[in-house]
Scaffold this motif. Structure first.
Motif, PDB file in Angstrom:
ATOM      1  N   SER A  81      -9.884  10.483 -47.089  1.00 54.45           N
ATOM      2  CA  SER A  81     -10.815  11.560 -47.443  1.00 54.45           C
ATOM      3  C   SER A  81     -12.250  11.051 -47.570  1.00 54.45           C
ATOM      4  CB  SER A  81     -10.383  12.232 -48.748  1.00 54.45           C
ATOM      5  OG  SER A  81     -10.607  11.392 -49.868  1.00 54.45           O
ATOM      6  N   PHE A  82     -12.387   9.755 -47.858  1.00 52.85           N
ATOM      7  CA  PHE A  82     -13.712   9.134 -47.934  1.00 52.85           C
ATOM      8  C   PHE A  82     -14.135   8.518 -46.594  1.00 52.85           C
ATOM      9  CE2 PHE A  82     -12.568   8.459 -52.596  1.00 52.85           C
ATOM     10  CZ  PHE A  82     -13.401   9.473 -53.048  1.00 52.85           C
ATOM     11  N   GLY A  83     -13.285   8.673 -45.577  1.00 51.21           N
ATOM     12  CA  GLY A  83     -13.592   8.099 -44.277  1.00 51.21           C
ATOM     13  C   GLY A  83     -13.428   6.601 -44.216  1.00 51.21           C
ATOM     14  N   LYS A  84     -12.593   6.046 -45.095  1.00 44.18           N
ATOM     15  CA  LYS A  84     -12.409   4.591 -45.170  1.00 44.18           C
ATOM     16  C   LYS A  84     -11.043   4.211 -44.604  1.00 44.18           C
ATOM     17  CE  LYS A  84     -15.475   4.409 -49.176  1.00 44.18           C
ATOM     18  NZ  LYS A  84     -15.681   4.039 -50.589  1.00 44.18           N
ATOM     19  N   ASN A  85     -10.960   4.314 -43.284  1.00 43.76           N
ATOM     20  CA  ASN A  85      -9.680   4.079 -42.617  1.00 43.76           C
ATOM     21  C   ASN A  85      -9.173   2.651 -42.779  1.00 43.76           C
ATOM     22  OD1 ASN A  85     -10.218   6.676 -41.749  1.00 43.76           O
ATOM     23  ND2 ASN A  85      -9.535   6.302 -39.661  1.00 43.76           N
ATOM     24  N   LYS A  86     -10.085   1.692 -42.747  1.00 42.54           N
ATOM     25  CA  LYS A  86      -9.670   0.299 -42.881  1.00 42.54           C
ATOM     26  C   LYS A  86      -9.019   0.057 -44.239  1.00 42.54           C
ATOM     27  CE  LYS A  86     -11.342  -4.450 -42.554  1.00 42.54           C
ATOM     28  NZ  LYS A  86     -12.527  -5.338 -42.323  1.00 42.54           N
ATOM     29  N   ASP A  87      -9.603   0.633 -45.290  1.00 40.39           N
ATOM     30  CA  ASP A  87      -9.034   0.483 -46.634  1.00 40.39           C
ATOM     31  C   ASP A  87      -7.690   1.196 -46.732  1.00 40.39           C
ATOM     32  OD1 ASP A  87     -11.168  -1.008 -47.944  1.00 40.39           O
ATOM     33  OD2 ASP A  87     -12.368   0.803 -47.723  1.00 40.39           O
ATOM     34  N   ALA A  88      -7.570   2.351 -46.065  1.00 40.26           N
ATOM     35  CA  ALA A  88      -6.304   3.078 -46.071  1.00 40.26           C
ATOM     36  C   ALA A  88      -5.218   2.240 -45.406  1.00 40.26           C
ATOM     37  CB  ALA A  88      -6.454   4.414 -45.345  1.00 40.26           C
ATOM     38  N   LEU A  89      -5.574   1.582 -44.315  1.00 39.92           N
ATOM     39  CA  LEU A  89      -4.614   0.736 -43.615  1.00 39.92           C
ATOM     40  C   LEU A  89      -4.208  -0.450 -44.484  1.00 39.92           C
ATOM     41  CD1 LEU A  89      -3.141   0.500 -40.911  1.00 39.92           C
ATOM     42  CD2 LEU A  89      -5.066  -0.854 -40.059  1.00 39.92           C
ATOM     43  N   GLU A  90      -5.150  -1.001 -45.231  1.00 43.27           N
ATOM     44  CA  GLU A  90      -4.834  -2.105 -46.139  1.00 43.27           C
ATOM     45  C   GLU A  90      -3.913  -1.639 -47.262  1.00 43.27           C
ATOM     46  OE1 GLU A  90      -8.540  -3.743 -47.422  1.00 43.27           O
ATOM     47  OE2 GLU A  90      -8.944  -4.732 -45.499  1.00 43.27           O
ATOM     48  N   ALA A  91      -4.094  -0.395 -47.718  1.00 47.39           N
ATOM     49  CA  ALA A  91      -3.206   0.150 -48.751  1.00 47.39           C
ATOM     50  C   ALA A  91      -1.779   0.265 -48.213  1.00 47.39           C
ATOM     51  CB  ALA A  91      -3.710   1.515 -49.216  1.00 47.39           C
ATOM     52  N   TYR A  92      -1.661   0.663 -46.951  1.00 44.18           N
ATOM     53  CA  TYR A  92      -0.349   0.731 -46.305  1.00 44.18           C
ATOM     54  C   TYR A  92       0.287  -0.662 -46.238  1.00 44.18           C
ATOM     55  CZ  TYR A  92       2.651   0.430 -42.128  1.00 44.18           C
ATOM     56  OH  TYR A  92       3.649   0.141 -41.239  1.00 44.18           O
ATOM     57  N   GLN A  93      -0.499  -1.648 -45.855  1.00 40.93           N
ATOM     58  CA  GLN A  93       0.011  -3.021 -45.794  1.00 40.93           C
ATOM     59  C   GLN A  93       0.393  -3.518 -47.183  1.00 40.93           C
ATOM     60  OE1 GLN A  93      -3.393  -4.656 -43.804  1.00 40.93           O
ATOM     61  NE2 GLN A  93      -2.613  -4.198 -41.752  1.00 40.93           N
ATOM     62  N   GLY A  94      -0.349  -3.037 -48.190  1.00 44.64           N
ATOM     63  CA  GLY A  94      -0.009  -3.378 -49.564  1.00 44.64           C
ATOM     64  C   GLY A  94       1.330  -2.788 -49.975  1.00 44.64           C
ATOM     65  N   MET A  95       1.617  -1.591 -49.478  1.00 51.07           N
ATOM     66  CA  MET A  95       2.919  -0.969 -49.738  1.00 51.07           C
ATOM     67  C   MET A  95       4.043  -1.823 -49.182  1.00 51.07           C
ATOM     68  SD  MET A  95       2.735   3.170 -49.153  1.00 51.07           S
ATOM     69  CE  MET A  95       1.300   3.436 -48.148  1.00 51.07           C
ATOM     70  N   LEU A  96       3.857  -2.274 -47.956  1.00 50.46           N
ATOM     71  CA  LEU A  96       4.879  -3.100 -47.318  1.00 50.46           C
ATOM     72  C   LEU A  96       5.073  -4.404 -48.088  1.00 50.46           C
ATOM     73  CD1 LEU A  96       3.928  -2.669 -43.534  1.00 50.46           C
ATOM     74  CD2 LEU A  96       5.666  -1.426 -44.836  1.00 50.46           C
ATOM     75  N   ALA A  97       3.955  -5.012 -48.494  1.00 51.92           N
ATOM     76  CA  ALA A  97       4.026  -6.277 -49.216  1.00 51.92           C
ATOM     77  C   ALA A  97       4.708  -6.119 -50.566  1.00 51.92           C
ATOM     78  CB  ALA A  97       2.625  -6.855 -49.387  1.00 51.92           C
ATOM     79  N   ALA A  98       4.510  -4.949 -51.189  1.00 55.47           N
ATOM     80  CA  ALA A  98       5.090  -4.703 -52.512  1.00 55.47           C
ATOM     81  C   ALA A  98       6.536  -4.234 -52.430  1.00 55.47           C
ATOM     82  CB  ALA A  98       4.253  -3.658 -53.258  1.00 55.47           C
ATOM     83  N   GLY A  99       7.040  -4.042 -51.215  1.00 56.92           N
ATOM     84  CA  GLY A  99       8.422  -3.611 -51.052  1.00 56.92           C
ATOM     85  C   GLY A  99       8.650  -2.148 -51.379  1.00 56.92           C
ATOM     86  N   VAL A 100       7.586  -1.340 -51.301  1.00 55.94           N
ATOM     87  CA  VAL A 100       7.716   0.100 -51.573  1.00 55.94           C
ATOM     88  C   VAL A 100       8.520   0.752 -50.448  1.00 55.94           C
ATOM     89  CG1 VAL A 100       6.456   2.270 -51.877  1.00 55.94           C
ATOM     90  CG2 VAL A 100       5.534   0.145 -52.820  1.00 55.94           C
TER      91      VAL A 100
END
Length: 206
Positions: A81-100
């Motif tokens: 929503s803030f136009g920060k696609n790179k940060d959104a992608l990093e949040a997704y990678q964080g999900m994977l790393a956290a085992g979500v």
């Protein structure tokens, strides 16, 4: 306790000022995140992802715990929503790393957000493939926007990449469905619809 810790870690580790403001809103009005849980639950049910929907309901309603997948999905969606696609992608990678345990709704949010920027269409495609690799079925709205993204790139290489994606989807048992795609595309210009269908069904016919 684990859910609370993940929430606290996310809040303290994210330095983005826009996100810090959003976290403050979530802290002062917990009902906002509860509403997001219900939105995810409803969307999963509508797509016949019953088991995933039940898991969200069990945690958020029956046990009063915010599912970590809801929190991460909200973070991802807010970045978009803030136009920060790179940060959104990093949040997704964080999900994977956290085992979500990601669900189809999370992937839909991610793919639709990424596809708005032509620079991230490759990442959107990878996420679509990841859904299928995890034995989940993307809905028509989710995979259709990826093909729209290929068309909007306006180059032959992108169209060929889209055709190769169709072959992979068919091989994985998730071939595109014409009627469902038409419902998704119906409000788009006729020329765009025709080009999307040309990409998809040239391979389906073959």
């Amino acid at each position: 306790m684990a859910a609370v810790k993940i929430y606290d870690d996310l809040e303290h580790n994210i330095s983005d000022e826009d996100m810090q403001t959003v976290f403050m809103e979530w802290r002062t009005n917990p009902g906002l995140l509860h509403n997001e849980s219900m939105k995810m639950y409803t969307a999963l049910l509508e797509d016949d992802n019953v088991e995933q929907a039940q898991e969200v309901f069990k945690l958020s309603v029956e046990r009063g715990i915010l599912p970590t997948v809801v929190l991460y999905t909200c973070v991802t969606e807010t970045y978009f929503s803030f136009g920060k696609n790179k940060d959104a992608l990093e949040a997704y990678q964080g999900m994977l790393a956290a085992g979500v345990a990601l669900n189809c709704y999370t992937y839909t949010v991610l793919i639709k957000g990424l596809i708005d920027d032509p620079n991230f269409i490759g990442d959107a495609k990878k996420c679509l493939l990841d859904i299928m690799d995890r034995d989940m079925r993307p809905n028509a709205a989710t995979y259709t926007v990826v093909f729209v993204g290929f068309v909007k790139k306006e180059d032959k290489a992108a169209e060929e990449e889209g055709k190769e994606l169709v072959k992979v989807m068919i091989r994985k048992g998730n071939g595109p469905k014409a009627r469902e795609m038409m419902r998704v595309l119906q409000d788009n210009p006729t020329t765009l619809i025709r080009r999307v269908l040309d990409i998809v069904f040239s391979k389906v016919k073959a």
